[in-house]
Write an enzyme that holds these catalytic residues in place. Structure first.
Site, PDB file in Angstrom:
ATOM      1  N   LEU A 200      41.151  45.565  40.127  1.00 45.92           N
ATOM      2  CA  LEU A 200      41.573  44.149  40.146  1.00 45.92           C
ATOM      3  C   LEU A 200      40.706  43.381  41.133  1.00 45.92           C
ATOM      4  O   LEU A 200      40.593  43.804  42.280  1.00 45.92           O
ATOM      5  CB  LEU A 200      43.005  44.032  40.677  1.00 45.92           C
ATOM      6  CG  LEU A 200      44.210  44.282  39.791  1.00 45.92           C
ATOM      7  CD1 LEU A 200      45.460  44.121  40.636  1.00 45.92           C
ATOM      8  CD2 LEU A 200      44.262  43.347  38.593  1.00 45.92           C
ATOM      9  N   HIS A 201      40.094  42.314  40.713  1.00 44.76           N
ATOM     10  CA  HIS A 201      39.357  41.507  41.698  1.00 44.76           C
ATOM     11  C   HIS A 201      39.237  40.038  41.329  1.00 44.76           C
ATOM     12  O   HIS A 201      38.760  39.240  42.114  1.00 44.76           O
ATOM     13  CB  HIS A 201      37.950  42.077  41.900  1.00 44.76           C
ATOM     14  CG  HIS A 201      37.037  41.805  40.731  1.00 44.76           C
ATOM     15  ND1 HIS A 201      37.026  42.576  39.600  1.00 44.76           N
ATOM     16  CD2 HIS A 201      36.129  40.830  40.517  1.00 44.76           C
ATOM     17  CE1 HIS A 201      36.134  42.100  38.745  1.00 44.76           C
ATOM     18  NE2 HIS A 201      35.580  41.036  39.274  1.00 44.76           N
TER      19      HIS A 201
END
Ligand code: UD1
Ligand code: UDP
Length: 346
Positions: A200-201
């Site tokens: 996740l980013h």
């Protein structure tokens, strides 16, 4: 002989350049490599140069992290000086980051024809910074390498029809090359059960720390192991870093990423590259976004878009759907060869 300036800066661009580099050498192209410095932690940048045998950049612009405007402007100011010095015949940018946009603006304003690798992708969500970067870059490009027929259609709908080549995806090239080494790779896991692979980013998911923290909390409650190599942006938001089932790691190497995906039972991600690698490894992928520019993955039944719906994410993780149908919608693993061949004839 024409001189090409290749501009990279973020992890996925370094990885894409790795797939292209051998073909540039084979085609005997004259090129220099510039790193914007957008990514600077070794786990996001330097380690890939060693792992994937990429030549050291001829210049590093050391842009670092800051707001969108500051980062883009910093890359532009430094790149302008390099371009004045190097005088390339073509400027080549990859993907959709701020590095891509900065390169597109500098090359265009300096009268250097722009080449865009990964042209024509659209999420149709202009709140996403990458979508703005894509639209501007494609508009300014002289030569556009599209990863799929859909990307070509997107460009055509925007009136961009000249010098568009469908070459396939450089990530697929590299995947095909590295897949062979997967059997020789083994990672010792601290558990024997099945596990999910999570990354996740994206800005939309990290803007509000509650989303990331609640997702991890809810995943932990399922008692399912989750391998989570964590982007520094996301790591800085975590309220808890010690879980029983969620194994938080620093960003891992490319081959380890493929290994984890291959050995997981499901992937949860907002990454463009990881979505594709899950698809290439024929894994179901829960896409933590409301839309994707890699829409074929959803259409072929491998991807499910869930946005920020945590209940839906958990439900899908606990009841993975039956697999879709794999098709080579992102080329045949020869994108690098095709791109280098076209560039060598310019
Ligand atoms: C960028 C790209 C995104 C791409 C991603 C690949 C833009 C707008 N976004 O997102 O499209 O998917 O790269 O990973 O260009 N940071 C570090 N160390 C680093 C780099 C960043 O700690 O080496 C931290 C900093 O706190 C920084 C934050 O991560 O503020 C975000 O970095 P940035 O490069 O702006 O965006 P990414 O989220 O990495
Ligand atoms: N990747 C990696 N190590 C990690 C996470 C991702 O090597 O810990 C690789 C992944 O295999 C893919 C690329 O990074 O090839 C995707 O980059 P990222 O998710 O940063 O950006 P995006 O593709 O979303 O732009």
């Amino acid at each position: 002989m024409k001189k090409f300036l290749f501009l990279v800066g973020a992890r996925p661009q370094i990885i894409k350049f790795a797939a292209l580099q051998p073909h540039l050498k084979y085609a005997d192209l004259s090129f220099i490599l510039v790193h914007s410095g957008q990514h600077y932690d070794p786990e996001l940048s330097e380690n890939f140069f060693h792992e994937l045998d990429i030549k050291s950049p001829d210049y590093n612009l050391d842009a670092g992290s800051s707001s969108h405007a500051q980062q883009t402007a910093s890359i532009m100011v430094s790149l302008e000086k390099v371009v004045e010095n190097v005088k390339p015949d073509y400027g080549v940018v990859f993907g959709d980051t701020n590095t891509t946009l900065a390169g597109a603006l500098v090359f265009s304003k300096m009268g250097i024809p722009l080449v865009h690798i990964e042209a024509g992708l659209r999420s149709f969500n202009r709140k996403m910074p990458e979508e703005i970067n894509r639209i501007v870059t494609d508009r300014l490009s002289h030569i556009l390498f599209a990863p799929s027929e859909r990307a070509r259609e997107n460009l055509s709908k925007e009136g961009i029809n000249q010098n568009v080549y469908v070459t396939g995806d450089l990530h697929y090239d590299l995947f095909r090359l590295m897949e062979k080494h997967l059997n020789e790779t083994h990672i010792e896991l601290p558990f024997t059960d099945r596990f999910a692979f999570l990354t996740l980013h994206r800005e939309e998911n990290t803007k509000n720390p509650d989303f990331v923290n609640t997702l991890l909390y809810e995943l932990e409650k399922t008692n399912t192991h989750v391998i989570f190599p964590c982007h520094p942006r996301t790591y800085s938001l975590l309220k808890n870093r010690e879980f029983k089932y969620i194994h938080i790691l620093p960003p891992v190497s490319y081959i380890k990423t493929l290994w984890y995906i291959k050995n997981s039972f499901i992937v949860i991600t907002d990454s463009g590259g990881v979505q594709k690698e899950a698809f290439y490894l024929k894994k179901p992928v829960i896409i933590a976004r409301s839309e994707t520019e890699w829409i074929e993955i959803v259409e072929l039944g491998y991807g499910k878009l869930v946005g920020k719906d945590i209940n839906k994410t958990i439900e899908l993780m606990q009841n993975p759907w039956s697999k879709g149908t794999f098709q080579e919608v992102y080329g045949d693993g020869k994108a690098g060869e095709k791109i280098a061949s076209i560039l060598s004839k310019l």
